[in-house]
Enzyme design. Structure first.
Site, mmCIF file in Angstrom:
data_model
loop_
_atom_site.group_PDB
_atom_site.id
_atom_site.type_symbol
_atom_site.label_atom_id
_atom_site.label_comp_id
_atom_site.label_asym_id
_atom_site.label_seq_id
_atom_site.Cartn_x
_atom_site.Cartn_y
_atom_site.Cartn_z
ATOM 1 N N HIS A 206 0.681 -1.339 0.068
ATOM 2 C CA HIS A 206 -0.109 0.109 0.041
ATOM 3 C C HIS A 206 0.825 1.198 -0.049
ATOM 4 O O HIS A 206 0.529 2.312 -0.537
ATOM 5 C CB HIS A 206 -1.054 0.190 1.261
ATOM 6 C CG HIS A 206 -1.999 -1.054 1.052
ATOM 7 N ND1 HIS A 206 -2.851 -1.581 2.257
ATOM 8 C CD2 HIS A 206 -2.289 -1.811 0.185
ATOM 9 C CE1 HIS A 206 -3.644 -2.442 1.898
ATOM 10 N NE2 HIS A 206 -3.396 -2.667 0.610
ATOM 11 N N SER A 210 0.670 -0.883 -6.098
ATOM 12 C CA SER A 210 0.537 -2.070 -6.614
ATOM 13 C C SER A 210 1.096 -1.913 -8.182
ATOM 14 O O SER A 210 1.034 -0.930 -8.834
ATOM 15 C CB SER A 210 -0.967 -2.634 -7.075
ATOM 16 O OG SER A 210 -0.906 -3.770 -7.621
ATOM 17 N N LYS A 232 -13.904 -9.899 -8.262
ATOM 18 C CA LYS A 232 -12.951 -10.633 -8.841
ATOM 19 C C LYS A 232 -12.497 -11.440 -8.162
ATOM 20 O O LYS A 232 -12.179 -12.723 -8.548
ATOM 21 C CB LYS A 232 -11.997 -9.515 -9.540
ATOM 22 C CG LYS A 232 -11.169 -10.163 -10.720
ATOM 23 C CD LYS A 232 -10.199 -9.150 -11.338
ATOM 24 C CE LYS A 232 -9.532 -9.899 -12.575
ATOM 25 N NZ LYS A 232 -8.697 -8.851 -13.102
ATOM 26 N N ASP A 233 -11.898 -11.124 -6.888
ATOM 27 C CA ASP A 233 -11.277 -12.051 -5.968
ATOM 28 C C ASP A 233 -12.387 -12.982 -5.417
ATOM 29 O O ASP A 233 -11.982 -14.056 -5.072
ATOM 30 C CB ASP A 233 -10.923 -11.264 -4.742
ATOM 31 C CG ASP A 233 -9.368 -10.535 -5.080
ATOM 32 O OD1 ASP A 233 -8.869 -10.697 -6.021
ATOM 33 O OD2 ASP A 233 -8.882 -9.390 -4.394
ATOM 34 N N GLU A 276 8.007 -33.516 -1.131
ATOM 35 C CA GLU A 276 6.748 -33.191 -1.823
ATOM 36 C C GLU A 276 6.925 -32.637 -3.027
ATOM 37 O O GLU A 276 8.145 -32.200 -3.528
ATOM 38 C CB GLU A 276 6.053 -32.381 -1.037
ATOM 39 C CG GLU A 276 5.514 -33.035 0.463
ATOM 40 C CD GLU A 276 4.153 -33.889 -0.332
ATOM 41 O OE1 GLU A 276 3.687 -34.230 -1.462
ATOM 42 O OE2 GLU A 276 3.323 -34.858 0.863
#
Length: 388
Positions: A206, A210, A232-233, A276
């Site tokens: 912030h 971005s 959207k998220d 893994e």
């Protein structure tokens, strides 16, 4: 009588206003693509892992005699225990898928130039890898025990201090009950450290703004985060939860090694020890170097090199959107990562060893050259600009 309308609570209350400016009214670049969903998906993954981990810890016994059977108890006797454990193991795999997508997007679009955001994110990656390794040991199955033995033994390659470090981590002279207790404590604590690092990561994001696909300044063309990006998220959350449910309920063995459903036996070494899938690329790099110390350094550098990317950047523009050569090299780099992941599960024999060595060289060459390959294009564009 005044005609002025009262301010909404999100503007008048200082605490609510702070939260609103951080999420609700956050100015966000208008051209963010679906790849930017990976950040919020990572937050969801972390929450899933913390909550399922807390409930699993209630029933888990960190003792070498009972650890394996406590996992069996969770799977068979605890109400919905099998759903909890499958969700936790599946969540770990999806967590890494989102992390690698997030990092790949950051490299492609030059997000590493927001240095504090990138450095805090890389620290989060290292914390996640440590947490995942510690958690893999807890079921005390065959692959858990031998994976812990092999990986912790790597520290013995460090000159002079190596043997002391290994014994300190083990809490004795071999992987034992003390080791399991230590691993359980750190596996439980580290996610909360990750939560603190996430808050720092968001604070830096912030503060610095971005990134976006074009690499332009964040304050040129923005819209509020809500409702555009919350919607959207939300779609991303639904897709991730659907994938988690599908794998957890129907195909849990997609993300689990059957060898780990056998109780640990120090007297019986598995034919092929492997971690893994999300550690396989680093494991392939480790095995590609004949020297033990060299292998450990190369494996560590494969992750630590991300810290160096802000200093390696010499292009005028941020991302690769305007650099065709860099785009091509990036996809070669991605392929080398995938091939190394495959090689990590292959036996240590010809021709896999030689291919691993070649791919390790390609991996390091490409990740170092990606941030500077745009220089010839910058020179050419600047020359054409002067001539015009």
């Amino acid at each position: 009588m005044s005609d002025m309308k009262p301010k909404p609570v999100r503007k008048s209350d200082p605490m609510v206003n702070l939260m609103s400016n951080s999420i609700y009214d956050l100015p966000t670049p208008v051209n963010l693509s679906t790849l930017w969903n990976s950040g919020s998906l990572l937050g969801l993954c972390l929450m899933i892992q913390i909550f399922t981990g807390i409930f699993l810890a209630i029933h888990y016994t960190p003792n070498t005699e009972y650890a394996f059977y406590s996992v069996v108890h969770i799977m068979r006797d605890v109400n919905c225990g099998w759903v909890l454990r499958n969700t936790h193991t599946t969540g770990a795999s999806l967590f890494f898928m989102c992390v690698y997508t997030h990092i790949g997007r950051g490299i492609y679009y030059g997000s590493y130039l927001r240095s504090m955001v990138w450095l805090s994110g890389t620290s989060l990656l290292l914390s996640l890898m440590a947490t995942a390794f510690l958690g893999y040991v807890l079921p005390w199955g065959q692959m858990s025990y031998w994976g812990a033995t092999v990986i912790t033994n790597l520290l013995s390659a460090i000159p002079k201090l190596g043997d002391y470090l290994v014994k300190w981590i083990w809490g004795g002279f071999t992987v034992s009950n003390s080791t399991l207790n230590r691993f359980f404590v750190f596996h439980f604590v580290l996610p909360f450290l990750m939560l603190a690092l996430t808050v720092m990561h968001l604070a830096f994001l912030h503060s610095e703004g971005s990134n976006n696909p074009l690499g332009l300044k964040s304050n040129i063309n923005t819209i509020p985060f809500h409702p555009f990006f919350t919607l959207k998220d939300t779609v991303g959350f639904v897709v991730l939860l659907a994938c988690t449910s599908f794998i957890s309920l129907l195909f849990p063995l997609l993300v689990s090694d059957p060898q780990n459903f056998i109780k640990a036996n120090p007297m019986s070494t598995p034919t092929h020890i492997q971690p893994e899938w999300y550690f396989l690329f680093a494991y392939a790099i480790l095995r590609a170097i004949p020297n033990k110390l060299g292998g450990v350094l190369a494996m560590t550098l494969a992750i630590v090199v991300l810290y160096m990317m802000p200093t390696l950047h010499h292009n005028i523009m941020m991302g690769m959107s305007f650099y065709p050569t860099s785009q091509m090299v990036f996809w070669f780099f991605l392929n080398s990562f995938l091939i190394l992941t495959w090689l990590g599960s292959a036996p240590t024999e010809t021709p896999f060893t030689e291919i691993s060595q070649l791919m390790t060289l390609v991996y390091f060459l490409l990740i170092v050259t990606i941030p500077m390959l745009g220089k010839p294009w910058d020179t050419m564009i600047f020359r054409d600009y002067q001539e015009s």
